[in-house]
Design an enzyme around this catalytic site. Structure first.
Site, PDB file in Angstrom:
ATOM      1  N   LYS A 161      -4.931  23.680  56.066  1.00 36.59           N
ATOM      2  CA  LYS A 161      -3.691  22.964  55.879  1.00 36.59           C
ATOM      3  C   LYS A 161      -2.624  23.129  57.405  1.00 36.59           C
ATOM      4  CE  LYS A 161       0.693  23.643  53.744  1.00 36.59           C
ATOM      5  NZ  LYS A 161       1.408  24.638  52.739  1.00 36.59           N
ATOM      6  N   GLY A 164      -1.221  26.263  49.917  1.00 31.24           N
ATOM      7  CA  GLY A 164      -2.622  26.096  50.062  1.00 31.24           C
ATOM      8  C   GLY A 164      -3.526  26.448  48.706  1.00 31.24           C
ATOM      9  N   ARG A 165      -2.783  27.540  48.083  1.00 34.22           N
ATOM     10  CA  ARG A 165      -3.787  27.766  46.655  1.00 34.22           C
ATOM     11  C   ARG A 165      -3.579  26.707  45.720  1.00 34.22           C
ATOM     12  NH1 ARG A 165       0.023  31.258  48.231  1.00 34.22           N
ATOM     13  NH2 ARG A 165       1.598  31.633  47.013  1.00 34.22           N
ATOM     14  N   GLU A 187      -1.725  35.931  44.916  1.00 33.51           N
ATOM     15  CA  GLU A 187      -1.146  35.406  45.950  1.00 33.51           C
ATOM     16  C   GLU A 187       0.290  34.857  45.422  1.00 33.51           C
ATOM     17  OE1 GLU A 187      -2.975  32.154  48.587  1.00 33.51           O
ATOM     18  OE2 GLU A 187      -2.779  33.879  50.208  1.00 33.51           O
ATOM     19  N   HIS A 212     -22.789  44.077  29.679  1.00 33.22           N
ATOM     20  CA  HIS A 212     -23.622  45.074  29.932  1.00 33.22           C
ATOM     21  C   HIS A 212     -23.193  46.065  31.039  1.00 33.22           C
ATOM     22  CE1 HIS A 212     -26.471  43.468  27.022  1.00 33.22           C
ATOM     23  NE2 HIS A 212     -25.906  42.009  27.297  1.00 33.22           N
TER      24      HIS A 212
HETATM   25  O1  LIG Z   1      -5.518  25.840  55.002  1.00 34.59           O
HETATM   26  P1  LIG Z   1      -5.116  27.050  55.947  1.00 34.59           P
HETATM   27  O2  LIG Z   1      -3.821  26.910  56.628  1.00 34.59           O
HETATM   28  O3  LIG Z   1      -6.491  27.203  57.003  1.00 34.59           O
HETATM   29  O4  LIG Z   1      -5.008  28.347  55.190  1.00 34.59           O
HETATM   30  C1  LIG Z   1      -6.025  29.018  54.277  1.00 34.59           C
HETATM   31  C2  LIG Z   1      -5.445  30.291  53.670  1.00 34.59           C
HETATM   32  O5  LIG Z   1      -4.796  31.043  54.569  1.00 34.59           O
HETATM   33  C3  LIG Z   1      -3.776  32.072  53.941  1.00 34.59           C
HETATM   34  O6  LIG Z   1      -4.891  32.985  53.595  1.00 34.59           O
HETATM   35  C4  LIG Z   1      -3.170  31.703  52.790  1.00 34.59           C
HETATM   36  O7  LIG Z   1      -2.702  32.763  52.402  1.00 34.59           O
HETATM   37  C5  LIG Z   1      -4.107  30.807  51.850  1.00 34.59           C
HETATM   38  O8  LIG Z   1      -2.945  30.346  50.869  1.00 34.59           O
HETATM   39  C6  LIG Z   1      -4.376  29.590  52.470  1.00 34.59           C
HETATM   40  O9  LIG Z   1      -5.079  28.772  51.605  1.00 34.59           O
END
Ligand SMILES: O=P(O)(O)OC[C@H]1O[C@H](O)[C@H](O)[C@@H](O)[C@@H]1O
Length: 549
Positions: A206, A267-268, A353, A384
């Site tokens: 992103k 992002g998440r 997060e 287990h």
């Molecule tokens: O997609 P990017 O900008 O590379 O980010 C990748 C990841 O970076 C960080 O660790 C954020 O906390 C995540 O939420 C995100 O998904």
């Protein structure tokens, strides 16, 4: 005292909890034959039995009252309508727009974002078709057989885990390999097993500034160029997904090969955007769209169902109940379905997060526990190993069990065993086994009374351990989409109750900055006094081990 803990609804819940703590679910089931029937919900193809929870009518009512006192419905509507609810980054939170199959406009800064969303979906669809049909060829004319999907965090977990969960829908045309870790072992293993002429790299970031993803992409580019490709050939073999188009073009990805996303997608929460391109490539666009449709169904349920019949709301409130009134520190996810084994890791990022925060929206310290630790793995394997602690450990660990009623290539014996273990665990956790039952079992074993009592104490299982059970027909893309959106909204509701900003991640950001500073130290480009004595020592050890021989 914070606003939350001074609410009368909060105080009322504390009182109810002190009564409920003395009750055993075993007795509730014995007293009320209709408990299971009353405590179930169905939405978007997901059936939820929540009767094995330590709640009675008073507790449930108190929890829904709390949700209303926290203005849940108003804040939910604010999210869906594009208000800047991510207040520390000044952003709207609109992953729901990515799966909006209604005619509703979604406005950001006075502009409807839906045309851009639809255009990107069409681009994903067309690109997927051209790769699968062989129309998109590598520079030597060979069709693409391997996709190397590079990304980390939300730009990795969603695509990887959804692709894995829907394995029975995998297309034959391409094989998708996911690479996240900056540990060179991973990308080395992947690249050394494939032919560069038949490989397409999908770089997903992103921000286009994440160290691991940039480095892995550079390594892949280097591999491509060293293998025989040229700079001009890169356009046929490298595409990127990013909201930072400028950085992606500067990096060398041609503008046509960039799939856009937007800063209003966290992002998440991004698997529904072009970050999901590897899912489409692995499973076909129709299956990717199925995921979005399932999520849209859950969005509709979340925005329209009364709170009392609203699955994400109910789950969130049960979580608040245990976290805040029973001191539960963690929550375990137990998918009884091999292909869904990655879901705990997915929800771990989503939840931890989002709600791993200790200040309120206003910047004050909380005086109540917030986001729990999320963990888990596939059933029956956990039975287990770690289930022991859920059964007899000293902490309350609420559990989500989930099971598809049918699986692909079903072997009825295996499947019946899987189901019986799943249901049997929830029963054992709820009922437990009393001291008296264990003592009786030891009759006639030649033990004296003291030894019989000692052993019975070890074998006693207190029970009264809470769990939810989710059932669905089979794990279709739509069901999976609904399931993931259900957890997203659960996390949102908890963020509302705890008065957190669930959409920033400053702790993770700091880690990224410090990682880069230490890298400069390791590479001898930073003054050692920038680091504390322990970090200096670690850097020195590393430098010594890696000094030129
Ligand atoms: O997609 P990017 O900008 O590379 O980010 C990748 C990841 O970076 C960080 O660790 C954020 O906390 C995540 O939420 C995100 O998904």
């Amino acid at each position: 005292m914070t606003v939350l803990t001074s609410l009368p609804e909060w105080k009322k819940l504390s009182e109810i909890a002190s009564t409920v703590k003395n009750a055993h679910m075993r007795d509730w089931f014995a007293q009320d034959a209709s408990r299971a029937d009353k405590m179930q919900l169905e939405a978007c193809g997901i059936f939820l039995d929540y009767s094995k929870n330590r709640v009675n009518e008073d507790a449930l009512k108190g929890l829904f009252d709390l949700a209303r006192a926290c203005k849940l419905e108003t804040l939910r509507d604010a999210m869906f309508s594009g208000e800047q609810i991510n207040s520390t980054e000044g952003r709207a939170v609109l992953h729901t727009a990515l799966r909006n199959f209604s005619d509703r406009k979604v406005m950001v800064d006075g502009e409807d974002v839906m045309p851009e969303v639809h255009a990107t979906l069409s681009k994903i669809e067309a690109f997927t078709a051209s790769v699968h049909s062989g129309e998109h060829k590598g520079y030597t004319g060979k069709p693409i057989k391997h996709i190397v999907a590079i990304g980390i965090g939300g730009s990795f977990l969603g695509p990887k885990i959804m692709t894995e969960a829907l394995k029975p829908h995998t297309v034959d045309a391409v094989k998708v390999h996911f690479v996240a870790n900056v540990d060179g072992c991973h990308i080395h293993d992947v690249l050394s097993s494939i032919d560069f002429e038949e490989t397409l790299v999908v770089m997903s970031s992103k921000s286009f500034s994440t160290q691991e993803t940039l480095q892995n992409t550079l390594t892949a580019k280097d591999w491509f160029l060293k293998s025989g490709g040229t700079q001009e050939d890169i356009a046929k073999h490298f595409v990127a997904v990013s909201s930072n188009v400028k950085a992606a073009t500067e990096f060398g990805i041609s503008a046509d090969n960039i799939f856009p996303m937007w800063d209003w997608v966290g992002g998440r929460y991004s698997l529904w955007s072009a970050i999901g391109l590897p899912i489409s490539l692995a499973l076909g666009f129709e299956n990717f769209k199925g995921l979005l449709e399932g999520a849209f169904d859950m969005d509709t349920h979340f925005t329209t169902a009364p709170l009392e019949e609203n699955m994400p709301v109910l789950l969130a409130l049960l979580g608040v109940w245990y976290r805040n009134f029973f001191d539960a520190q963690s929550h375990v996810l137990l998918p009884y379905y091999h292909y869904l084994r990655g879901l705990p890791a997915y929800v771990q990022q989503l939840d931890m997060e989002s709600n791993g925060k200790e200040v309120t929206q206003e910047g004050e310290s909380v005086d109540y526990p917030t986001g729990p630790i999320i963990w888990g793995s596939e059933g029956t394997n956990g039975q287990h190993s770690f289930h022991q602690l859920i059964h007899q450990g000293s902490a309350v660990i609420p559990a989500d069990f989930m099971l598809p009623l049918n699986v692909p290539n079903q072997d009825d014996t295996h499947h019946a065993m899987l189901a019986s273990n799943c249901f049997g665990q929830t029963q054992a956790l709820m009922q437990g086994k009393t001291f008296e039952e264990c003592y009786a079992d030891l009759d006639g074993k030649g033990l004296d009374d003291a030894e019989r009592k000692r052993l019975a104490a070890h074998k006693t299982m207190p029970g009264n351990k809470p769990s939810n059970t989710f059932l669905f027909d089979s794990l279709t893309p739509k069901t999976l989409g609904a399931l993931v959106a259900m957890y997203e909204h659960k996390v949102f509701v908890q963020g509302v109750i705890w008065n957190l900003n669930s959409f920033d991640q400053w702790g993770v950001e700091l880690g990224k900055v410090l990682g880069n500073q230490v890298l400069a130290g390791i590479q001898g480009e930073a003054d050692k006094d920038n680091f504390d004595a322990s970090t200096q020592q670690l850097i020195a050890k590393f430098r010594a081990a890696n000094a030129p021989k």
